[in-house]
Design an enzyme around this catalytic site. Structure first.
Site, mmCIF file in Angstrom:
data_model
loop_
_atom_site.group_PDB
_atom_site.id
_atom_site.type_symbol
_atom_site.label_atom_id
_atom_site.label_comp_id
_atom_site.label_asym_id
_atom_site.label_seq_id
_atom_site.Cartn_x
_atom_site.Cartn_y
_atom_site.Cartn_z
ATOM 1 N N MET A 65 0.842 -1.194 0.000
ATOM 2 C CA MET A 65 0.000 0.000 0.000
ATOM 3 C C MET A 65 0.877 1.244 0.000
ATOM 4 O O MET A 65 1.733 1.400 0.875
ATOM 5 C CB MET A 65 -0.892 0.013 1.245
ATOM 6 C CG MET A 65 -1.918 -1.082 1.272
ATOM 7 S SD MET A 65 -2.763 -1.122 2.884
ATOM 8 C CE MET A 65 -1.501 -1.917 3.868
ATOM 9 N N GLY A 68 2.329 4.281 4.545
ATOM 10 C CA GLY A 68 2.777 3.195 3.692
ATOM 11 C C GLY A 68 3.125 1.882 4.366
ATOM 12 O O GLY A 68 3.834 1.848 5.349
ATOM 13 N N SER A 69 2.651 0.762 3.847
ATOM 14 C CA SER A 69 2.790 -0.516 4.526
ATOM 15 C C SER A 69 2.395 -1.649 3.589
ATOM 16 O O SER A 69 2.206 -1.437 2.391
ATOM 17 C CB SER A 69 1.912 -0.524 5.776
ATOM 18 O OG SER A 69 0.638 0.000 5.465
ATOM 19 N N ARG A 70 2.254 -2.872 4.145
ATOM 20 C CA ARG A 70 1.821 -3.999 3.317
ATOM 21 C C ARG A 70 1.061 -5.004 4.168
ATOM 22 O O ARG A 70 1.141 -4.995 5.402
ATOM 23 C CB ARG A 70 3.009 -4.662 2.632
ATOM 24 C CG ARG A 70 3.905 -5.420 3.565
ATOM 25 C CD ARG A 70 5.141 -5.912 2.842
ATOM 26 N NE ARG A 70 5.152 -7.350 2.676
ATOM 27 C CZ ARG A 70 6.161 -8.021 2.128
ATOM 28 N NH1 ARG A 70 7.207 -7.366 1.661
ATOM 29 N NH2 ARG A 70 6.122 -9.326 2.020
#
Length: 221
Positions: free
Chosen positions: A97, A185-187
């Protein structure tokens, strides 16, 4: 509609922006500087509102499909050894993301939460191969009617400093419902049974609670 995790930040930003805009209007005599400050404040407010948006989505629930838990881009599809819970081989599908994506996490399947654990850790960039095991993260396992147990993991990135996880052990959950939030921001990683039929491709953009990530392999009777 905005996510509840952003309410305090949105209100605080809104009041600060109003104060700065008003002060600039009455106390700054340089027109271009006054306008620049006011426009910058409004842009910051718009970015905050954009980040915490929580669009309503009509979910078509299915026990035969695993839906995307978040919006973003598929960056990993591979067979791996899942070391925390299953301790065997699984199919990993990871979704990255960016800051402009919706950051609401949604349950990828309906079922019973059998494991939910928070891990403090590093803040490597979210696409780093070791981020799934070394970054701050939460791991949740759902026992589903047809896939058996599946695992999803919220992973913090270089900018993400807080993961919110609503899943509790023993809780019955429904596909597509809100299960948390990752700030900036990340996943999210999914670990699925090896016989799952992955229906997405690398670099494909997916939509949380809409895009099918994997389906059951239909066996000939």
């Amino acid at each position: 509609m905005f996510h509840k995790e952003g309410q305090k930040i949105i209100l605080t930003t809104f009041f600060l922006v109003c104060i700065v805009v008003i002060l600039a209007h009455f106390y700054l005599d340089i027109p271009w500087l006054r306008l620049a400050i006011q426009i910058t404040c409004l842009i910051i407010l718009a970015l905050i509102l954009q980040f915490f948006r929580n669009p309503r989505r009509k979910v078509v629930k299915s026990f035969d499909e695993i839906l995307a838990p978040v919006d973003g881009k598929v960056v990993v599809i591979e067979e791996v050894d899942e070391k925390e819970y299953f301790k065997d081989k699984r199919v990993q599908v990871s979704i990255f993301m960016s800051p402009v994506n919706v950051h609401v996490t949604r349950y990828p399947a309906s079922g019973l939460v059998t494991y939910s654990k928070y891990h403090p850790g590093k803040y490597l960039v979210a696409w780093h191969p070791k981020s799934s095991e070394e970054n701050e993260r939460t791991t949740v396992v759902i026992k589903t009617p047809k896939f058996g147990e599946i695992l999803y993991r919220q992973v913090a990135g270089a900018l993400a400093k807080r993961i919110v996880n609503y899943a509790e052990v023993g809780q019955g959950v429904h596909q597509g419902d809100d299960c948390g939030f990752i700030k900036f921001g990340s996943r999210v990683d999914l670990f699925l049974p090896l016989d799952s039929a992955v229906t997405v491709k690398l670099n494909q953009k997916v939509v949380g609670a809409k895009t099918c990530i994997a389906a059951l392999i239909k066996k000939d009777e």
